[in-house]
Design an enzyme around this catalytic site. Sequence first.
Site, PDB file in Angstrom:
ATOM      1  N   HIS A   1     -25.486 -13.955   1.735  1.00 36.72           N
ATOM      2  CA  HIS A   1     -25.325 -13.408   3.084  1.00 36.72           C
ATOM      3  C   HIS A   1     -25.802 -11.958   3.088  1.00 36.72           C
ATOM      4  O   HIS A   1     -26.338 -11.457   2.097  1.00 36.72           O
ATOM      5  CB  HIS A   1     -23.886 -13.554   3.583  1.00 36.72           C
ATOM      6  CG  HIS A   1     -22.835 -12.884   2.755  1.00 36.72           C
ATOM      7  ND1 HIS A   1     -22.862 -11.553   2.429  1.00 36.72           N
ATOM      8  CD2 HIS A   1     -21.700 -13.389   2.176  1.00 36.72           C
ATOM      9  CE1 HIS A   1     -21.803 -11.238   1.705  1.00 36.72           C
ATOM     10  NE2 HIS A   1     -21.084 -12.329   1.521  1.00 36.72           N
TER      11      HIS A   1
ATOM     12  N   HIS B   1     -24.771  -9.598   0.146  1.00 38.13           N
ATOM     13  CA  HIS B   1     -25.533  -9.804  -1.090  1.00 38.13           C
ATOM     14  C   HIS B   1     -26.933  -9.204  -0.966  1.00 38.13           C
ATOM     15  O   HIS B   1     -27.413  -8.524  -1.873  1.00 38.13           O
ATOM     16  CB  HIS B   1     -25.690 -11.302  -1.386  1.00 38.13           C
ATOM     17  CG  HIS B   1     -24.405 -12.055  -1.528  1.00 38.13           C
ATOM     18  ND1 HIS B   1     -24.087 -13.138  -0.743  1.00 38.13           N
ATOM     19  CD2 HIS B   1     -23.356 -11.893  -2.364  1.00 38.13           C
ATOM     20  CE1 HIS B   1     -22.902 -13.615  -1.094  1.00 38.13           C
ATOM     21  NE2 HIS B   1     -22.434 -12.868  -2.075  1.00 38.13           N
TER      22      HIS B   1
ATOM     23  N   LYS C   1     -14.662  -6.774   7.940  1.00 39.40           N
ATOM     24  CA  LYS C   1     -15.572  -7.033   6.837  1.00 39.40           C
ATOM     25  C   LYS C   1     -16.168  -8.432   6.968  1.00 39.40           C
ATOM     26  O   LYS C   1     -15.476  -9.388   7.296  1.00 39.40           O
ATOM     27  CB  LYS C   1     -14.813  -6.921   5.509  1.00 39.40           C
ATOM     28  CG  LYS C   1     -15.679  -7.259   4.287  1.00 39.40           C
ATOM     29  CD  LYS C   1     -14.818  -7.527   3.074  1.00 39.40           C
ATOM     30  CE  LYS C   1     -15.666  -8.059   1.929  1.00 39.40           C
ATOM     31  NZ  LYS C   1     -14.862  -8.501   0.787  1.00 39.40           N
TER      32      LYS C   1
END
Length: 654
Positions: free
Chosen positions: A20, A23, A299
Amino acid sequence: MSNETFYLTTPIYYVNATPHLGHAYTTILADTMARFQKLRLGPERVYFLTGTDEHGDKIAQAATQTGESPQAYADRISGIFQETWRRLGLAPNQFIRTTSEPHKRAVQRLLQQIYDSGDIYFGEYGGQYCFGCERFYTEKELQDGRCPDHQTTPTFIKEQNYFFRMGKYQDWLIDHIRHHPDFIRPERFRNEVLSFLKDPLEDLCISRPRTRLEWGIPLPFDAQYVTYVWFDALVNYISAPGWPDGEVFQRFWPSAQHLIAKDILKPHAIYWPIMLKAAGLPLYRHLNVHGYWKIEEAKMSKSRGSVVRPLDLADKYGVDAFRYFVLREMTFGLDASFSEEALVARLNADLANDLGNLYSRVLKLIQRYYDGRISELPGERGLADATRVAVMGVTAATERFAFSEALAAIWNLVSATNKYLVTNEPWKADPEDAQTKAVLFSAAETLRAIAILLWPFLPQTAERMLQGLGVSEPLTSIHFDELLSSSWHLGSQERRVQEVEPLFPRIEVTVPRLKPAGTGAKPLPQKSPPLVPSPSEGGELGEGCIEQITIEEFRRIDLRVAEVIEAVAIPGSKKLVKLRVRLQDEERIVVAGLKEPYPPESWAGKRVILVANLRPTKLMGIASQGMVLAAEDESGRIVLLTPEQPISSGSKVR
């Protein structure tokens, strides 16, 4: 010649989910830094490592759910990571997998070495265990009794295991961090680790019984247990380059730096240095920590269903536009909010307008006037000083992973080149005049410098720019120092610019907006989707006409409390004042049209309300990164909006 090397690692990504934005961001940061160091040191002195972490509870569980063996599941997801990095143009020197045999042998060797030294012992422990994190939590670490990351209630587990004597090294680690201020950076994360180390450090459980978990590396001194996933994963940073005797390890480990997101600060800042110390190995140089990408102030998280797929954005807008957005939008070490609208705004304003139009204008004029041929520059190159400033700014910022600042330094050079052309107006001049040729060839050489500076950040764009400018030498043969030269060294060579295609086609979007109540609502086309009108765009709707917006649209406006550090008058302007403001750990420049009611000497120390996610706008040649709010009554009296009571800078206005 210097023997300096540079070794940079990303975390190895857990294969319980596909890649995602989080990363991709970390790996893009690492790829950018590695490319920059290749320009600075040469490609043979740089080593960039990434990979996948493939053992542990979550992998075994995920494999069961898909009906695969753990190895087959890890093979498939690791393959997706590798393909994603390839399609994003990321170029690591090595991609490590923790299921590889060399890595397994290195983990067992390190375990045996620490066990033989007496720092691993057998015991019993009971504690709160989060299966999502695969670790025990203390009561102090939990938030309202829940895992701070997954927001789930941990399970109490009591079992016999092997433990690593971390407490033995606590004082040594504190002393090392205090005597090496840049060991963990930015400083806020160094302070966070030191704060955690004020409490006694518990020994670390480094095993899992095979009666509960089979998918792991067996302990070399007790085959009934497998290695705790963190004690396995962290070792990749030395196993990949061939510890203990490998040539790559011997050459690059002394310059090692790690790059991580803040959620894995504790294992990298506490577990890993103590593991290295216990094994008698030298520590890494720096631990570089970045913040989270947030969606609607939370987050990004697979478990919460809020993820952004990087290939979706790269396929839609282009790899370099995606890279530019994430590198420019996030201040290193702080969190940033993701929105596709902001990405498009950056693409249109910075890439299509500023850079793309400049590049197209210069090359088309050279084609029109000189049949595309660029010969030796007549006389001293204009913009040489601006180029030197940009090179030094990019270098200083990039060394600190401050990529947003580095790109801002490049865009200052883009702006200086645009201003240089506007001032000299070569499109109105005689092509045979030496000054006309000097202006256009200077602009072309500056574009060459811009392309080289951009290569770490936007590699595909940089290579297209150089190709269009007729530059044939490979980028890897160019050194940053060459850009600091004040003259253009063509010698007897002649370059010829190529046909110009837009570097970044402008994205035309339709943003749904509501008309005043009762008139119906239709989408209105816009050239670009600003989050709120910028000072230069205005924002008037007409007298007595109040535009209605949805709560979702309002939430896109990020209002923050900012502290004014400094204010100066802007020469030549009766209304504008330049403010330097602080937003928590970040400083910005903001231009406010409030000089008459609030002269510069009245600003210092004030706390103001700032529109913090406003697209940057240039006013009087100064890039303004926000808008200060004030109210105006019918008489024209202007009053600055300020918090009623003292509150810290960066606080969100709700």
